[in-house]
Design a protein around this motif. Structure first.
Motif, PDB file in Angstrom:
ATOM      1  N   LYS A  75      43.264  46.699  43.368  1.00  0.00           N
ATOM      2  CA  LYS A  75      41.901  46.251  43.054  1.00  0.00           C
ATOM      3  C   LYS A  75      41.902  45.489  41.741  1.00  0.00           C
ATOM      4  O   LYS A  75      42.667  45.796  40.819  1.00  0.00           O
ATOM      5  N   ILE A  76      41.022  44.506  41.614  1.00  0.00           N
ATOM      6  CA  ILE A  76      40.869  43.763  40.373  1.00  0.00           C
ATOM      7  C   ILE A  76      40.222  44.698  39.360  1.00  0.00           C
ATOM      8  O   ILE A  76      39.222  45.348  39.641  1.00  0.00           O
ATOM      9  N   GLU A 110      39.529  42.460  45.492  1.00  0.00           N
ATOM     10  CA  GLU A 110      40.982  42.492  45.523  1.00  0.00           C
ATOM     11  C   GLU A 110      41.564  41.087  45.347  1.00  0.00           C
ATOM     12  O   GLU A 110      40.963  40.109  45.781  1.00  0.00           O
ATOM     13  N   PRO A 111      42.727  41.000  44.711  1.00  0.00           N
ATOM     14  CA  PRO A 111      43.370  39.680  44.572  1.00  0.00           C
ATOM     15  C   PRO A 111      43.850  39.172  45.924  1.00  0.00           C
ATOM     16  O   PRO A 111      44.190  39.952  46.813  1.00  0.00           O
ATOM     17  N   LYS A 112      43.864  37.855  46.079  1.00  0.00           N
ATOM     18  CA  LYS A 112      44.243  37.256  47.366  1.00  0.00           C
ATOM     19  C   LYS A 112      45.697  36.761  47.397  1.00  0.00           C
ATOM     20  O   LYS A 112      46.254  36.531  48.457  1.00  0.00           O
ATOM     21  N   TYR A 148      46.607  37.253  41.774  1.00  0.00           N
ATOM     22  CA  TYR A 148      45.710  36.112  41.516  1.00  0.00           C
ATOM     23  C   TYR A 148      44.520  36.132  42.462  1.00  0.00           C
ATOM     24  O   TYR A 148      44.660  36.477  43.632  1.00  0.00           O
ATOM     25  N   VAL A 149      43.351  35.713  41.933  1.00  0.00           N
ATOM     26  CA  VAL A 149      42.126  35.735  42.737  1.00  0.00           C
ATOM     27  C   VAL A 149      41.999  34.532  43.651  1.00  0.00           C
ATOM     28  O   VAL A 149      41.357  34.611  44.686  1.00  0.00           O
ATOM     29  N   ASP A 150      42.595  33.404  43.285  1.00  0.00           N
ATOM     30  CA  ASP A 150      42.466  32.228  44.154  1.00  0.00           C
ATOM     31  C   ASP A 150      43.719  31.359  44.084  1.00  0.00           C
ATOM     32  O   ASP A 150      44.559  31.500  43.204  1.00  0.00           O
ATOM     33  N   GLU A 151      43.800  30.446  45.035  1.00  0.00           N
ATOM     34  CA  GLU A 151      44.969  29.587  45.167  1.00  0.00           C
ATOM     35  C   GLU A 151      45.123  28.645  43.973  1.00  0.00           C
ATOM     36  O   GLU A 151      46.243  28.354  43.536  1.00  0.00           O
TER      37      GLU A 151
END
Length: 183
Positions: free
Chosen positions: A179-180, A115-117, A139-142
């Motif tokens: 979900k991604i 899942e995206p964060k 988005y998956v990360d910062e």
């Protein structure tokens, strides 16, 4: 070209009648006609509104050519003034939002590995009761969302009116979770 010619040219390029421009600016059609003939000029407040509404700099509106301080080169007359707004298409392609503000945030729940964060939210002022928000992307990360925010900010500062998300992931809704989508 001076103010009169520039105003007429810009108005015609944007397919705006003298009457429509007059309504936008809050003057009579005759006032716009006089400005375009060069027989009168608008007050400073009206010039500022013209600049903003037509999305051009005051320099472009008033001068026949713009000189650069570097090597005294003549610049293109296509100078754009940042409006502080940008149009962005949402991640699912179902909404196009004219944003005046873009926010990023952690998702509201603890994200699982698939899942995206983070999510990017666009805000506009169109709603009767105030601001309206819409999710623009996931988005998956910062690092990715910060990069997207930086590029959106740069686009706004350059006067770009449309921005396409570059770092958002494809997602699908599954059992009330996002979900991604690994397509």
């Amino acid at each position: 070209m001076g103010f009169a010619d520039n105003l007429k040219s810009i108005r015609q390029e944007r397919h705006i009648s003298q009457e429509e421009l007059a309504e936008i600016i809050g003057v009579s059609r005759q006032a716009v006609s006089k400005w375009e003939q060069g027989s009168s000029y608008p007050e400073m407040e009206k010039l500022l509104v013209l600049s903003k509404e037509l999305n051009v700099s005051l320099d472009y509106l008033m001068l026949s050519e713009i000189k650069s301080t570097e090597n005294n080169k003549t610049l293109s007359n296509n100078i754009i003034v940042p409006t502080g707004k940008i149009t962005i298409k949402s991640y699912d392609g179902k909404s196009i939002v004219n944003c005046y503000k873009v926010l990023s945030s952690h998702v509201m729940f603890k994200a699982k590995s698939d899942e995206p964060k983070y999510w990017l939210i666009g805000v506009n002022k169109g709603a009767l009761w105030g601001e309206k928000s819409i999710v623009l992307g996931w988005y998956v990360d910062e690092e990715k969302i910060k990069k997207e925010m930086d590029e959106i900010s740069e686009a706004i500062n350059k006067g770009v009116i449309v921005y396409e998300l570059k770092y958002a992931v494809n997602v699908k809704n599954k059992m009330l979770r996002v979900k991604i989508d690994e397509r």
